[in-house]
Design a protein around this motif. Structure first.
Motif, PDB file in Angstrom:
ATOM      1  N   ASN A 297       0.829  -1.207   0.000  1.00 39.29           N
ATOM      2  CA  ASN A 297       0.000   0.000   0.000  1.00 39.29           C
ATOM      3  C   ASN A 297       0.861   1.254   0.000  1.00 39.29           C
ATOM      4  O   ASN A 297       1.871   1.324   0.706  1.00 39.29           O
ATOM      5  N   SER A 299       0.165   5.672  -0.009  1.00 37.71           N
ATOM      6  CA  SER A 299      -0.803   6.764  -0.037  1.00 37.71           C
ATOM      7  C   SER A 299      -0.315   7.835  -1.002  1.00 37.71           C
ATOM      8  O   SER A 299       0.888   7.989  -1.226  1.00 37.71           O
ATOM      9  N   THR A 331      -4.636   4.368  -2.239  1.00 40.87           N
ATOM     10  CA  THR A 331      -5.918   4.845  -1.734  1.00 40.87           C
ATOM     11  C   THR A 331      -5.979   6.347  -1.892  1.00 40.87           C
ATOM     12  O   THR A 331      -5.073   7.056  -1.442  1.00 40.87           O
ATOM     13  N   GLU A 333      -6.883   9.025  -0.436  1.00 44.66           N
ATOM     14  CA  GLU A 333      -7.351   9.393   0.895  1.00 44.66           C
ATOM     15  C   GLU A 333      -7.528  10.884   1.069  1.00 44.66           C
ATOM     16  O   GLU A 333      -8.205  11.343   1.968  1.00 44.66           O
ATOM     17  N   ASP A 358      -7.205   1.268  -4.560  1.00 41.21           N
ATOM     18  CA  ASP A 358      -7.676   0.544  -3.377  1.00 41.21           C
ATOM     19  C   ASP A 358      -8.879   1.241  -2.752  1.00 41.21           C
ATOM     20  O   ASP A 358      -9.103   2.444  -2.956  1.00 41.21           O
ATOM     21  N   ASP A 359      -9.645   0.471  -1.957  1.00 39.50           N
ATOM     22  CA  ASP A 359     -10.794   1.012  -1.219  1.00 39.50           C
ATOM     23  C   ASP A 359     -11.728   1.790  -2.135  1.00 39.50           C
ATOM     24  O   ASP A 359     -12.212   2.874  -1.796  1.00 39.50           O
ATOM     25  N   GLY A 363     -12.886   6.910  -1.474  1.00 35.46           N
ATOM     26  CA  GLY A 363     -11.869   7.952  -1.550  1.00 35.46           C
ATOM     27  C   GLY A 363     -12.352   9.179  -2.291  1.00 35.46           C
ATOM     28  O   GLY A 363     -13.540   9.371  -2.562  1.00 35.46           O
ATOM     29  N   ASP A 381     -14.111  -1.596  -1.819  1.00 31.12           N
ATOM     30  CA  ASP A 381     -13.905  -1.494  -0.381  1.00 31.12           C
ATOM     31  C   ASP A 381     -14.790  -2.463   0.396  1.00 31.12           C
ATOM     32  O   ASP A 381     -15.924  -2.764  -0.002  1.00 31.12           O
ATOM     33  N   ASN A 470      -5.033  -1.166   5.528  1.00 29.72           N
ATOM     34  CA  ASN A 470      -4.103  -0.220   4.942  1.00 29.72           C
ATOM     35  C   ASN A 470      -2.772  -0.270   5.659  1.00 29.72           C
ATOM     36  O   ASN A 470      -2.700  -0.127   6.867  1.00 29.72           O
TER      37      ASN A 470
END
Length: 472
Positions: A297, A299, A331, A333, A358-359, A363, A381, A470
């Motif tokens: 992962n 960010s 992600t 985020e 991801d997810d 987001g 997700d 995460n």
């Protein structure tokens, strides 16, 4: 003539003396004005941080106990972005006046950041309890002002009471209470109490011990299998952080990442996870399983701030690790500098690394990201998968995402698969890869390499956390 010359000389001397005295007076006044200005915020005319330090230094213990309120505006950035900085500045001045209007007699008020204010007062001099006063201030700040286009902002307040006026301690604990208030939904206040004190001690202990845990291997990566829903074949693994702290037990990955970010250890943590992934890939290659992928992962903030792309590309080359066996799950985020992040994602994708969104569904700007042809996969997700058998709405969302993926040529995976009903519904909707406790929790590397879905007994980890997927 001689007498006249003496008189003129005396008069000239007196004039120079008066001029010198005037200049000295003006210099003293200017220095005093500069000193006063150095303690003041020029926009609101409240004390600044230096002025606050000076004011607290003059307080005596007999004035206590002291209450410190840290007031942070909610939604102020959007005011600047929407209406411009002139309206934003005017709003800050209005907020300052409203705090002054509610402050107890003799209170000290300061602006110590862009939209952060401090109200410090003696508890015994306030006619209102701290919570009651905080509620009144929040309500006053939230009241829209017709002179400013009825712009609205909210406020969150952290409160700490202390017998001694120690600025660093008071602001630290008020700040901890402030973010507890924000987690509670904003436009709230929170008093720093024994529970928060224990949480702060935990946070500080974890931050102190983190570097040692990374360096001595106490913090490591476990690997959760990704499984084909039709054949039960293992097609990949996701690296997830694991750390069993000597005092606080299992630490959830989001807590680890937050601690690393606040202590400047995020780059070291990310590199550790990457090296763990390289080790896992090396074992898979030795086992002849080159079709299995290993995901880590990242960010957008990590990509934006550092040189993580250089670290990954250099590390793959130095260790002769096939780039095609590494996946990077990103992600969305928070909003970031998209151009800078896109450039780094492009370098990683061009090297053959698969980029996974991801997810998906939780987001920022996820639909915009789907237009990026470098996105190879999206992972739905767990919030949409967990109750799939019970929720028609979740099924509709998942079906729509799978349809989008099919149209755009993007593979769709699902995380949080916990029941056979979830698996059957996902298969019927066209999602062929899943991850979750139905198959296995994250496993240490040797166990993950030996994992076989057919013979697996699912063990639910004590660490289990809705957001524990995460990792750095």
């Amino acid at each position: 003539l001689f007498l006249g010359g003496m008189i003129r000389s005396a008069m000239l001397g007196q004039s120079r003396f008066r001029e010198t005295s005037r200049l000295k007076y003006e210099a003293r006044e200017f220095a005093a004005e500069m000193e006063r200005n150095s303690r003041r915020d020029p926009l609101t005319n409240l004390l600044n941080r230096y002025g606050l330090e000076q004011a607290i230094a003059r307080l005596g213990l007999s004035d206590g106990p002291f209450v410190a309120m840290l007031i942070d505006l909610d939604g102020f950035k959007s005011v600047n972005d929407t209406y411009g900085h002139t309206i934003g500045d005017d709003l800050l001045v209005k907020v300052a006046r409203r705090i002054e209007a509610h402050a107890p007699a003799g209170a000290t008020i300061a602006r110590i950041g862009g939209d952060e204010f401090v109200l410090l007062f003696s508890a015994c001099r306030s006619r209102q309890a701290a919570g009651e006063l905080a509620s009144a201030i929040i309500a006053a700040i939230a009241n829209p002002d017709p002179e400013l286009n009825s712009v609205r902002v909210g406020a969150s307040v952290g409160i700490y009471q202390s017998e001694k006026p120690r600025l660093t301690e008071m602001l630290l604990k008020a700040d901890f209470a402030l973010y507890a208030a924000k987690r509670g939904g904003r436009n709230e206040y929170c008093l720093f109490d024994a529970g928060l004190d224990a949480a702060l001690e935990r946070k500080n202990r974890i931050e102190r011990d983190l570097r040692g845990a990374i360096e001595n291997g106490a913090l490591c990566s476990w690997f959760q299998p990704l499984v084909r829903l039709d054949t039960n074949a293992v097609v990949g693994f996701e690296a997830l952080l694991r750390w069993h702290h000597d005092v606080h037990g299992a630490i959830a990955p989001p807590e680890i990442v937050t601690a690393a970010r606040e202590t400047g250890l995020l780059s070291l943590l990310t590199e550790t996870v990457f090296l763990n992934c390289c080790a896992m890939i090396g074992e898979l290659v030795r086992d002849g399983r080159r079709d299995v992928r290993v995901a880590m992962n990242l960010s957008p903030r990590e990509l934006e701030a550092g040189n993580v792309d250089d670290m990954i590309l250099t590390g793959l080359k130095a260790r002769n690790v096939p780039a095609a066996m590494l996946e990077i799950e990103i992600t969305e985020e928070a909003p970031v500098d998209r151009d800078r992040v896109d450039e780094k994602v492009g370098r990683l994708a061009d090297a053959g690394i698969s980029i996974v969104l991801d997810d998906f569904g939780t987001g920022f700007s996820t639909l915009v990201s789907l237009k990026d042809r470098r996105i190879r996969k999206i992972k739905i997700d767990k919030d949409f998968v967990r109750d799939l058998a019970k929720s028609v709405e979740d099924q509709a969302v998942v079906e729509a995402v799978i349809g989008l993926g099919r149209t755009l040529g993007i593979e769709v995976m699902a995380e949080g698969v916990e029941t056979d009903a979830d698996r059957m519904i996902l298969r019927s909707l066209g999602c062929m890869i899943g991850q979750g406790y139905l198959f296995s929790a994250a496993l240490p590397m040797p166990d993950a390499l030996a994992f076989d879905v057919a013979g697996a007994e699912v063990i639910f980890e004590p660490l289990r956390n809705p957001r524990s997927g995460n990792a750095a």
